[in-house]
Design a protein around this motif. Structure first.
Motif, PDB file in Angstrom:
ATOM      1  N   ARG A 135       3.171   0.304  -6.415  1.00 20.30           N
ATOM      2  CA  ARG A 135       3.942  -0.878  -6.760  1.00 20.30           C
ATOM      3  C   ARG A 135       5.048  -1.078  -5.733  1.00 20.30           C
ATOM      4  O   ARG A 135       5.341  -0.167  -4.959  1.00 20.30           O
ATOM      5  CB  ARG A 135       4.588  -0.748  -8.151  1.00 20.30           C
ATOM      6  CG  ARG A 135       3.615  -0.739  -9.315  1.00 20.30           C
ATOM      7  CD  ARG A 135       4.353  -0.873 -10.648  1.00 20.30           C
ATOM      8  NE  ARG A 135       5.236   0.265 -10.920  1.00 20.30           N
ATOM      9  CZ  ARG A 135       6.557   0.185 -10.993  1.00 20.30           C
ATOM     10  NH1 ARG A 135       7.180  -0.955 -10.784  1.00 20.30           N
ATOM     11  NH2 ARG A 135       7.284   1.266 -11.282  1.00 20.30           N
ATOM     12  N   VAL A 136       5.658  -2.266  -5.752  1.00 25.06           N
ATOM     13  CA  VAL A 136       6.714  -2.590  -4.795  1.00 25.06           C
ATOM     14  C   VAL A 136       7.913  -3.171  -5.531  1.00 25.06           C
ATOM     15  O   VAL A 136       7.763  -4.065  -6.373  1.00 25.06           O
ATOM     16  CB  VAL A 136       6.228  -3.612  -3.740  1.00 25.06           C
ATOM     17  CG1 VAL A 136       7.356  -3.937  -2.764  1.00 25.06           C
ATOM     18  CG2 VAL A 136       5.014  -3.084  -2.989  1.00 25.06           C
ATOM     19  N   VAL A 137       9.091  -2.637  -5.215  1.00 25.41           N
ATOM     20  CA  VAL A 137      10.361  -3.170  -5.711  1.00 25.41           C
ATOM     21  C   VAL A 137      11.162  -3.627  -4.500  1.00 25.41           C
ATOM     22  O   VAL A 137      11.333  -2.874  -3.539  1.00 25.41           O
ATOM     23  CB  VAL A 137      11.154  -2.109  -6.502  1.00 25.41           C
ATOM     24  CG1 VAL A 137      12.526  -2.636  -6.889  1.00 25.41           C
ATOM     25  CG2 VAL A 137      10.373  -1.669  -7.735  1.00 25.41           C
ATOM     26  N   VAL A 138      11.645  -4.862  -4.538  1.00 24.16           N
ATOM     27  CA  VAL A 138      12.398  -5.420  -3.412  1.00 24.16           C
ATOM     28  C   VAL A 138      13.839  -5.664  -3.835  1.00 24.16           C
ATOM     29  O   VAL A 138      14.092  -6.249  -4.896  1.00 24.16           O
ATOM     30  CB  VAL A 138      11.770  -6.735  -2.920  1.00 24.16           C
ATOM     31  CG1 VAL A 138      12.509  -7.239  -1.676  1.00 24.16           C
ATOM     32  CG2 VAL A 138      10.289  -6.544  -2.604  1.00 24.16           C
ATOM     33  N   MET A 139      14.785  -5.209  -3.005  1.00 20.11           N
ATOM     34  CA  MET A 139      16.206  -5.388  -3.266  1.00 20.11           C
ATOM     35  C   MET A 139      16.835  -6.351  -2.258  1.00 20.11           C
ATOM     36  O   MET A 139      16.408  -6.434  -1.105  1.00 20.11           O
ATOM     37  CB  MET A 139      16.939  -4.047  -3.189  1.00 20.11           C
ATOM     38  CG  MET A 139      16.510  -3.025  -4.207  1.00 20.11           C
ATOM     39  SD  MET A 139      17.541  -1.531  -4.123  1.00 20.11           S
ATOM     40  CE  MET A 139      19.145  -2.193  -4.648  1.00 20.11           C
TER      41      MET A 139
ATOM     42  N   THR B 283       9.666  -7.538  -8.154  1.00 18.67           N
ATOM     43  CA  THR B 283       8.781  -6.387  -8.275  1.00 18.67           C
ATOM     44  C   THR B 283       7.352  -6.911  -8.242  1.00 18.67           C
ATOM     45  O   THR B 283       7.065  -8.005  -8.739  1.00 18.67           O
ATOM     46  CB  THR B 283       9.008  -5.608  -9.583  1.00 18.67           C
ATOM     47  OG1 THR B 283       8.627  -6.426 -10.692  1.00 18.67           O
ATOM     48  CG2 THR B 283      10.447  -5.172  -9.735  1.00 18.67           C
ATOM     49  N   HIS B 284       6.483  -6.141  -7.630  1.00 17.96           N
ATOM     50  CA  HIS B 284       5.074  -6.519  -7.541  1.00 17.96           C
ATOM     51  C   HIS B 284       4.239  -5.399  -8.168  1.00 17.96           C
ATOM     52  O   HIS B 284       4.384  -4.232  -7.766  1.00 17.96           O
ATOM     53  CB  HIS B 284       4.667  -6.740  -6.088  1.00 17.96           C
ATOM     54  CG  HIS B 284       5.404  -7.868  -5.426  1.00 17.96           C
ATOM     55  ND1 HIS B 284       5.054  -9.187  -5.599  1.00 17.96           N
ATOM     56  CD2 HIS B 284       6.491  -7.872  -4.615  1.00 17.96           C
ATOM     57  CE1 HIS B 284       5.880  -9.950  -4.900  1.00 17.96           C
ATOM     58  NE2 HIS B 284       6.763  -9.176  -4.301  1.00 17.96           N
ATOM     59  N   PRO B 285       3.396  -5.712  -9.132  1.00 21.28           N
ATOM     60  CA  PRO B 285       2.628  -4.678  -9.830  1.00 21.28           C
ATOM     61  C   PRO B 285       1.525  -4.050  -8.996  1.00 21.28           C
ATOM     62  O   PRO B 285       0.827  -3.166  -9.460  1.00 21.28           O
ATOM     63  CB  PRO B 285       2.042  -5.438 -11.029  1.00 21.28           C
ATOM     64  CG  PRO B 285       1.980  -6.858 -10.591  1.00 21.28           C
ATOM     65  CD  PRO B 285       3.159  -7.060  -9.695  1.00 21.28           C
ATOM     66  N   THR B 286       1.385  -4.490  -7.765  1.00 22.61           N
ATOM     67  CA  THR B 286       0.451  -3.891  -6.825  1.00 22.61           C
ATOM     68  C   THR B 286       1.115  -3.874  -5.463  1.00 22.61           C
ATOM     69  O   THR B 286       2.035  -4.666  -5.196  1.00 22.61           O
ATOM     70  CB  THR B 286      -0.865  -4.681  -6.749  1.00 22.61           C
ATOM     71  OG1 THR B 286      -1.688  -4.141  -5.704  1.00 22.61           O
ATOM     72  CG2 THR B 286      -0.597  -6.156  -6.447  1.00 22.61           C
ATOM     73  N   ALA B 287       0.667  -2.978  -4.592  1.00 22.45           N
ATOM     74  CA  ALA B 287       1.196  -2.944  -3.228  1.00 22.45           C
ATOM     75  C   ALA B 287       0.395  -3.844  -2.296  1.00 22.45           C
ATOM     76  O   ALA B 287       0.746  -3.972  -1.117  1.00 22.45           O
ATOM     77  CB  ALA B 287       1.190  -1.508  -2.695  1.00 22.45           C
ATOM     78  N   GLN B 288      -0.650  -4.454  -2.786  1.00 19.02           N
ATOM     79  CA  GLN B 288      -1.463  -5.334  -1.954  1.00 19.02           C
ATOM     80  C   GLN B 288      -0.814  -6.715  -1.895  1.00 19.02           C
ATOM     81  O   GLN B 288      -1.310  -7.702  -2.440  1.00 19.02           O
ATOM     82  CB  GLN B 288      -2.880  -5.416  -2.515  1.00 19.02           C
ATOM     83  CG  GLN B 288      -3.560  -4.064  -2.687  1.00 19.02           C
ATOM     84  CD  GLN B 288      -3.622  -3.281  -1.385  1.00 19.02           C
ATOM     85  OE1 GLN B 288      -3.929  -3.827  -0.330  1.00 19.02           O
ATOM     86  NE2 GLN B 288      -3.313  -1.983  -1.453  1.00 19.02           N
ATOM     87  N   VAL B 289       0.334  -6.760  -1.240  1.00 19.64           N
ATOM     88  CA  VAL B 289       1.132  -7.981  -1.124  1.00 19.64           C
ATOM     89  C   VAL B 289       1.231  -8.348   0.350  1.00 19.64           C
ATOM     90  O   VAL B 289       1.511  -7.477   1.179  1.00 19.64           O
ATOM     91  CB  VAL B 289       2.544  -7.779  -1.718  1.00 19.64           C
ATOM     92  CG1 VAL B 289       3.344  -9.073  -1.669  1.00 19.64           C
ATOM     93  CG2 VAL B 289       2.465  -7.249  -3.143  1.00 19.64           C
ATOM     94  N   PRO B 290       1.002  -9.608   0.716  1.00 16.80           N
ATOM     95  CA  PRO B 290       1.133  -9.997   2.121  1.00 16.80           C
ATOM     96  C   PRO B 290       2.505  -9.640   2.679  1.00 16.80           C
ATOM     97  O   PRO B 290       3.522  -9.802   2.005  1.00 16.80           O
ATOM     98  CB  PRO B 290       0.916 -11.517   2.092  1.00 16.80           C
ATOM     99  CG  PRO B 290       0.112 -11.760   0.858  1.00 16.80           C
ATOM    100  CD  PRO B 290       0.583 -10.735  -0.138  1.00 16.80           C
TER     101      PRO B 290
END
Length: 516
Positions: free
Chosen positions: A235-239, A247-254
């Motif tokens: 997962r990805v959390v952006v600050m 937050t993205h529930p997967t790391a497959q984010v552009p």
């Protein structure tokens, strides 16, 4: 990493975006951070931060320098307390009063800058402060045996008796992890874990993370290398500005989407146009050899960016340090504008117009406790002194010019230590550009800095090339080398394997030579 662009018509992606800022439910047995804030003087470093790391997952924590990543990491690791908010860990309230208290509860942090003692063995570093004793004496056999067990667990075939100073950066990092494992850590915070690693070392680290994740360990993965996120994270959390903005529930984010989250606006990670090199040769290196490399020859023309690629240990840094007069050579010549140099030290190279931005900015690039102005002045004493006396007004003027050129977020009188990593790097580059050099060598120019500062440094490199400066760039980021360079010199185990044109220099072609 290959990514696809954002498709507004993709219903699944739109659903994910709509729920991106919603925290996970407070029901799991991992780490739960809720409403955590922290202020340092007038600076609000964290503002009601929420974060979850569930058992057996790797969570990416992204953000520009100053976004609050380090602050929340250190609060979790017990370095200092929060002002507000609460945390739970494994179903219980969690409020460590020290880093020792955090690790005692199973949470540790692996810093980007290693904190090992170089003249002690691996085993001694692993068990430092809690050496196994038997009958009042150090049980060295037990210490070495237990350290070896953790090294094998990490896939390292290294004797535990080896001194740390003889290890590669990648191996030192594994020793840090082994130390945490002996303390029964269940969650590790990894701060820029691949900043000093090449592709092979990164692959090895990722394999170890995956194996430990399969054992149920959790990781908070702090990185500026966005291309790695999809490879290792769940997962990805952006600050941004001390808050969780996505937050993205997967790391497959552009990557483009993550960059937009981080900076709050659309930024494409593209490399600026560097122009066409001119015919006039500025730098020529002929058959240069030292204890770390042999027989290297190349030239750089006006307005040309020459990239130097190779895996860690190939001799890249040693080569550019030799060209800049920092390290001695055993044979060969370095010439600027056709004039061979007698390089007895960096001063000779600087006088000839060669400057080096070193890979370790904190130890080699700046004096952290001095101001921006003083750091700039030290590299330009001939410009800011008169009859041996410093001219304060000139120092301030030269520093202000460097700050403006590099868009440094800081004042001339501000200590460099108080700046973010990206702004510190801008100071290192800016102080040398004030000399109007003929050749600029940059060793790992964007290591450990955020995407905004990285784009600014790329533009400075491109501007140098467009105005006729000869530029040499060393980087472990192959995309960076390929995106900036007109030609690429590839090293492997101290040997020059070839020089590729921009058309020839694909990632496959470079790695084929780099691993030869």
């Amino acid at each position: 990493m290959t990514t696809t662009g954002h498709n507004p018509g993709n219903a699944e992606e739109d659903r994910m975006a709509a729920t991106a800022s919603t925290p996970a439910p407070d029901t799991h047995d991992g780490l739960i951070v809720r409403g955590v804030s922290k202020r340092f003087g007038a600076t609000q470093a964290l503002d009601r931060m929420d974060l979850d790391v569930q058992p057996g997952e790797v969570v990416a924590l992204l953000g520009e320098n100053g976004a609050g990543k380090s602050t929340v990491s250190h609060i979790i690791a017990g370095t200092f307390p929060s002002d507000t908010g609460s945390m739970t860990w494994r179903g219980r309230p969690y409020a460590p009063k020290s880093s020792g208290g955090a690790i005692a509860q199973g949470i540790g942090i692996i810093h980007q800058e290693m904190r090992l003692l170089p003249d002690l063995s691996i085993a001694e570093n692993v068990f430092l402060g809690r050496l196994p004793m038997r009958a009042g004496r150090l049980d060295r056999a037990a210490m070495n045996r237990r350290a070896a067990e953790q090294l094998r667990r990490l896939g390292l075939d290294i004797p535990p008796t080896r001194l740390v100073r003889h290890l590669s950066v990648a191996a030192q990092q594994q020793v840090e992890i082994a130390k945490a494992l002996t303390l029964n850590a269940r969650l590790l915070i990894l701060d820029e874990p691949t900043a000093a690693l090449g592709s092979e070392e990164t692959d090895h680290l990722f394999a170890r993370i995956e194996a430990l994740r399969d054992e149920g360990m959790s990781f908070l993965y702090v990185s500026h290398r966005l291309e790695e996120i999809a490879r290792i994270c769940d997962r990805v959390v952006v600050m941004r500005d001390g808050q969780c903005v996505a937050t993205h529930p997967t790391a497959q984010v552009p990557v483009s989407r993550l960059v937009e989250d981080m900076v709050g606006r659309s930024i494409e990670r593209i490399f600026p146009e560097t122009g066409t090199p001119r015919d006039r040769e500025v730098l020529r290196v002929t058959d240069l050899s030292s204890d770390s490399f042999t027989g290297v020859s190349f030239s750089v023309r006006e307005g040309e960016v020459l990239g130097i690629a190779g895996i860690v240990g190939a001799g890249r840094t040693e080569l550019v340090r030799a060209v800049a007069g920092v390290d001695p050579v055993t044979s060969g010549t370095v010439a600027v504008e056709g004039r061979p140099l007698r390089l007895r030290g960096p001063r000779d190279a600087i006088s000839a117009g060669i400057v080096l931005v070193p890979e370790d900015r904190k130890h080699q690039g700046v004096l952290l406790d001095m101001s921006i102005a003083d750091n700039v002045a030290l590299a330009n004493l001939d410009r800011v002194t008169s009859r041996g006396w410093l001219r304060p007004s000139t120092v301030t003027a030269v520093a202000s010019d460097a700050i403006a050129t590099m868009t440094v977020k800081g004042r001339p009188d501000q200590p460099v230590r108080t700046l973010s990593g990206g702004n510190q790097q801008k100071v290192v580059i800016g102080k040398w550009l004030e000399r109007r050099p003929k050749v600029v060598i940059l060793d790992e120019p964007t290591r450990g800095i955020d995407v905004g500062a990285r784009a600014a440094i790329y533009e400075v490199i491109a501007q140098l090339a467009r105005t006729g400066t000869a530029v040499v760039v060393v980087s472990s980021d192959l995309e960076e080398v390929l995106g900036l360079s007109h030609r690429v010199l590839v090293l492997s185990r101290g040997q020059q394997r070839g020089i590729l044109t921009a058309a020839e220099a694909t990632d496959t072609a470079v790695m084929r030579l780099a691993t030869a």
